[in-house]
Design a protein around this motif. Structure first.
Motif, mmCIF file in Angstrom:
data_model
loop_
_atom_site.group_PDB
_atom_site.id
_atom_site.type_symbol
_atom_site.label_atom_id
_atom_site.label_comp_id
_atom_site.label_asym_id
_atom_site.label_seq_id
_atom_site.Cartn_x
_atom_site.Cartn_y
_atom_site.Cartn_z
ATOM 1 N N LEU A 1 60.314 104.927 44.520
ATOM 2 C CA LEU A 1 59.742 105.648 45.656
ATOM 3 C C LEU A 1 59.083 106.950 45.204
ATOM 4 C CD1 LEU A 1 59.450 105.804 48.773
ATOM 5 C CD2 LEU A 1 61.600 107.062 48.768
ATOM 6 N N PHE A 2 59.770 107.684 44.335
ATOM 7 C CA PHE A 2 59.215 108.936 43.821
ATOM 8 C C PHE A 2 57.955 108.693 43.004
ATOM 9 C CE2 PHE A 2 58.907 112.033 40.378
ATOM 10 C CZ PHE A 2 58.702 113.184 41.123
ATOM 11 N N LEU A 3 57.992 107.703 42.116
ATOM 12 C CA LEU A 3 56.823 107.424 41.281
ATOM 13 C C LEU A 3 55.616 107.005 42.116
ATOM 14 C CD1 LEU A 3 58.492 105.564 38.290
ATOM 15 C CD2 LEU A 3 57.270 107.737 38.181
ATOM 16 N N GLU A 4 55.848 106.148 43.109
ATOM 17 C CA GLU A 4 54.726 105.685 43.933
ATOM 18 C C GLU A 4 54.145 106.804 44.792
ATOM 19 O OE1 GLU A 4 53.034 102.968 43.836
ATOM 20 O OE2 GLU A 4 54.312 101.790 42.531
ATOM 21 N N THR A 5 55.004 107.662 45.336
ATOM 22 C CA THR A 5 54.479 108.726 46.191
ATOM 23 C C THR A 5 53.818 109.848 45.392
ATOM 24 O OG1 THR A 5 56.641 109.806 46.267
ATOM 25 C CG2 THR A 5 56.089 108.312 48.079
ATOM 26 N N SER A 6 54.245 110.015 44.157
ATOM 27 C CA SER A 6 53.659 111.089 43.344
ATOM 28 C C SER A 6 52.612 110.567 42.364
ATOM 29 C CB SER A 6 54.758 111.828 42.588
ATOM 30 O OG SER A 6 55.401 110.955 41.688
ATOM 31 N N ARG A 7 52.155 109.356 42.572
ATOM 32 C CA ARG A 7 51.164 108.737 41.679
ATOM 33 C C ARG A 7 49.936 109.620 41.442
ATOM 34 N NH1 ARG A 7 50.011 103.444 40.201
ATOM 35 N NH2 ARG A 7 51.677 102.722 41.537
ATOM 36 N N PRO A 8 49.346 110.247 42.472
ATOM 37 C CA PRO A 8 48.158 111.073 42.222
ATOM 38 C C PRO A 8 48.456 112.316 41.376
ATOM 39 C CG PRO A 8 48.361 110.567 44.557
ATOM 40 C CD PRO A 8 49.615 110.119 43.899
ATOM 41 N N LEU A 9 49.712 112.672 41.260
ATOM 42 C CA LEU A 9 50.076 113.900 40.551
ATOM 43 C C LEU A 9 50.621 113.644 39.151
ATOM 44 C CD1 LEU A 9 51.810 115.707 43.528
ATOM 45 C CD2 LEU A 9 49.481 116.013 42.709
ATOM 46 N N ASN A 10 50.461 112.435 38.623
ATOM 47 C CA ASN A 10 51.054 112.154 37.310
ATOM 48 C C ASN A 10 50.466 113.047 36.211
ATOM 49 O OD1 ASN A 10 48.627 110.621 37.386
ATOM 50 N ND2 ASN A 10 49.415 109.244 35.819
ATOM 51 N N PHE A 11 49.183 113.361 36.284
ATOM 52 C CA PHE A 11 48.598 114.238 35.271
ATOM 53 C C PHE A 11 49.132 115.658 35.419
ATOM 54 C CE2 PHE A 11 45.372 116.949 33.364
ATOM 55 C CZ PHE A 11 45.245 116.350 32.121
ATOM 56 N N GLU B 1 49.903 111.346 31.056
ATOM 57 C CA GLU B 1 48.504 111.769 31.156
ATOM 58 C C GLU B 1 47.560 110.582 31.344
ATOM 59 O OE1 GLU B 1 47.782 114.044 27.650
ATOM 60 O OE2 GLU B 1 48.895 115.778 28.396
ATOM 61 N N LYS B 2 48.010 109.383 31.026
ATOM 62 C CA LYS B 2 47.175 108.191 31.173
ATOM 63 C C LYS B 2 47.177 107.727 32.625
ATOM 64 C CE LYS B 2 48.213 106.625 26.524
ATOM 65 N NZ LYS B 2 48.808 105.550 25.731
ATOM 66 N N ARG B 3 46.061 107.186 33.041
ATOM 67 C CA ARG B 3 45.877 106.779 34.431
ATOM 68 C C ARG B 3 46.857 105.677 34.859
ATOM 69 N NH1 ARG B 3 41.897 107.359 38.283
ATOM 70 N NH2 ARG B 3 40.720 108.669 36.883
ATOM 71 N N GLY B 4 47.154 104.709 34.052
ATOM 72 C CA GLY B 4 48.014 103.583 34.436
ATOM 73 C C GLY B 4 49.477 103.757 34.075
ATOM 74 N N SER B 5 49.894 104.970 33.764
ATOM 75 C CA SER B 5 51.277 105.188 33.316
ATOM 76 C C SER B 5 52.293 104.911 34.412
ATOM 77 C CB SER B 5 51.444 106.619 32.808
ATOM 78 O OG SER B 5 51.160 107.542 33.832
ATOM 79 N N VAL B 6 51.988 105.266 35.642
ATOM 80 C CA VAL B 6 52.933 105.033 36.740
ATOM 81 C C VAL B 6 53.100 103.535 36.972
ATOM 82 C CG1 VAL B 6 53.334 105.399 39.203
ATOM 83 C CG2 VAL B 6 52.481 107.260 37.800
ATOM 84 N N ASP B 7 52.018 102.783 36.866
ATOM 85 C CA ASP B 7 52.116 101.326 36.998
ATOM 86 C C ASP B 7 53.060 100.749 35.959
ATOM 87 O OD1 ASP B 7 50.303 101.229 39.109
ATOM 88 O OD2 ASP B 7 48.584 101.021 37.763
#
Length: 116
Positions: free
Chosen positions: A44-54, A84-90
């Protein structure tokens, strides 16, 4: 003008693959989440904070001196570089889900194998 065609290039969509140095740190991170039973809250945390991974990766770099007191010095650096990578949360979500599923299957086979 050849340099300009790559000025706005972004990574391909889909999960990012960790490097050989990052993989052990990320595997340990994911295993610890599953071991502690935090699969659902972490997803839940990873999906909701996806735009903020960088931004999160930059925060880890910023707090590196403090984090190095509590963790492995290179561990949080590898985690930050991966985030820092775009697909890291996935990749993290998929890996946590795989480990949780394997853990659930192992637990159910253990329960089924015990006499009642």
């Amino acid at each position: 003008m050849d340099w300009l065609k790559h000025a706005f290039a972004i990574e391909a969509p889909g999960p990012a693959e960790p490097t050989d140095e990052q993989r052990p740190v990320l595997e340990a991170f994911c295993h610890e989440i599953v071991r502690r039973g935090l699969t659902t809250p972490s997803l839940l945390f990873l999906e909701t904070s996806r735009p903020l991974n960088f931004v999160a990766a930059q925060a880890i770099h910023f707090f590196a001196p403090v984090l190095s007191i509590f963790t492995d010095r290179l561990g949080h650096r590898h985690l930050a570089e991966f985030l820092e990578k775009r697909g890291s949360v996935d990749w993290l979500c998929e890996r946590i889900t795989e480990l949780a599923k394997a853990s659930d299957e192992a637990a159910s086979s253990t329960i089924e194998g015990t006499p009642h």
